[in-house]
Design a protein around this motif. Sequence first.
Motif, PDB file in Angstrom:
ATOM      1  N   GLY A  26      64.387  30.859 -27.128  1.00 34.05           N
ATOM      2  CA  GLY A  26      65.640  30.360 -26.577  1.00 34.05           C
ATOM      3  C   GLY A  26      66.598  31.466 -26.217  1.00 34.05           C
ATOM      4  N   SER A  27      66.632  32.506 -27.031  1.00 37.21           N
ATOM      5  CA  SER A  27      67.517  33.633 -26.764  1.00 37.21           C
ATOM      6  C   SER A  27      67.073  34.399 -25.520  1.00 37.21           C
ATOM      7  N   ARG A  28      65.782  34.537 -25.370  1.00 39.89           N
ATOM      8  CA  ARG A  28      65.265  35.233 -24.192  1.00 39.89           C
ATOM      9  C   ARG A  28      65.537  34.419 -22.926  1.00 39.89           C
ATOM     10  N   PHE A  29      65.296  33.120 -22.999  1.00 40.48           N
ATOM     11  CA  PHE A  29      65.576  32.244 -21.857  1.00 40.48           C
ATOM     12  C   PHE A  29      67.066  32.282 -21.505  1.00 40.48           C
ATOM     13  N   LEU A  30      67.918  32.368 -22.514  1.00 45.70           N
ATOM     14  CA  LEU A  30      69.366  32.457 -22.301  1.00 45.70           C
ATOM     15  C   LEU A  30      69.712  33.719 -21.524  1.00 45.70           C
ATOM     16  N   ARG A  31      69.135  34.841 -21.918  1.00 47.51           N
ATOM     17  CA  ARG A  31      69.422  36.101 -21.215  1.00 47.51           C
ATOM     18  C   ARG A  31      68.898  36.082 -19.788  1.00 47.51           C
ATOM     19  N   ILE A  32      67.732  35.482 -19.588  1.00 48.00           N
ATOM     20  CA  ILE A  32      67.173  35.397 -18.236  1.00 48.00           C
ATOM     21  C   ILE A  32      68.060  34.521 -17.358  1.00 48.00           C
ATOM     22  N   ALA A  33      68.497  33.376 -17.885  1.00 46.81           N
ATOM     23  CA  ALA A  33      69.359  32.474 -17.118  1.00 46.81           C
ATOM     24  C   ALA A  33      70.691  33.145 -16.792  1.00 46.81           C
ATOM     25  N   LEU A  34      71.227  33.887 -17.737  1.00 43.24           N
ATOM     26  CA  LEU A  34      72.491  34.589 -17.512  1.00 43.24           C
ATOM     27  C   LEU A  34      72.327  35.699 -16.476  1.00 43.24           C
ATOM     28  N   ALA A  35      71.212  36.406 -16.531  1.00 44.13           N
ATOM     29  CA  ALA A  35      70.948  37.445 -15.528  1.00 44.13           C
ATOM     30  C   ALA A  35      70.789  36.830 -14.140  1.00 44.13           C
ATOM     31  N   LEU A  77      71.756  24.805 -19.643  1.00 42.47           N
ATOM     32  CA  LEU A  77      70.534  24.312 -20.286  1.00 42.47           C
ATOM     33  C   LEU A  77      69.976  25.345 -21.271  1.00 42.47           C
ATOM     34  N   ALA A  78      69.930  26.597 -20.854  1.00 43.83           N
ATOM     35  CA  ALA A  78      69.404  27.651 -21.725  1.00 43.83           C
ATOM     36  C   ALA A  78      70.277  27.823 -22.967  1.00 43.83           C
ATOM     37  N   ALA A  79      71.592  27.715 -22.799  1.00 40.91           N
ATOM     38  CA  ALA A  79      72.498  27.848 -23.944  1.00 40.91           C
ATOM     39  C   ALA A  79      72.298  26.707 -24.938  1.00 40.91           C
TER      40      ALA A  79
END
Length: 138
Positions: A26-35, A77-79
Amino acid sequence: MTTQETTRTRKTRKPARTARTTEPGGSRFLRIALALQTLTIFLQAVSAGLLLTSTYGETLHSGGARVMYGASMLYVLAAVLAWKPGGGSPRPVLHASGFLALASAQVVLGIAHVPSVHVPLGVAMFGLSVLALARHRR
């Protein structure tokens, strides 16, 4: 060293701890979505420049607005996924919801042709997105 001493030494030694190289998904997906959100906001600035100088700039900026809005929804969604099932902090959900609200305001202001607010808000969104990305890179 006798066999008995060697056996005692082996029993008292603790295995070396290895550094954890993976992170929760989830943390990795969050960073990807933010990038992705940061990149789309930057591309909106580029297409805004093209809007002023070329005939196809309006099409690119309009299409980019839809992509940027979708990236903001993906960030929400990622958050949520990093928070609820992942056991993370709820703070990124608030940040992502704020970005989605700002993106909604951007769309409304762009459609209404209010560049005096639309442009500074876009600059602020890019700066905030870069700061959020830097915070999540750690």
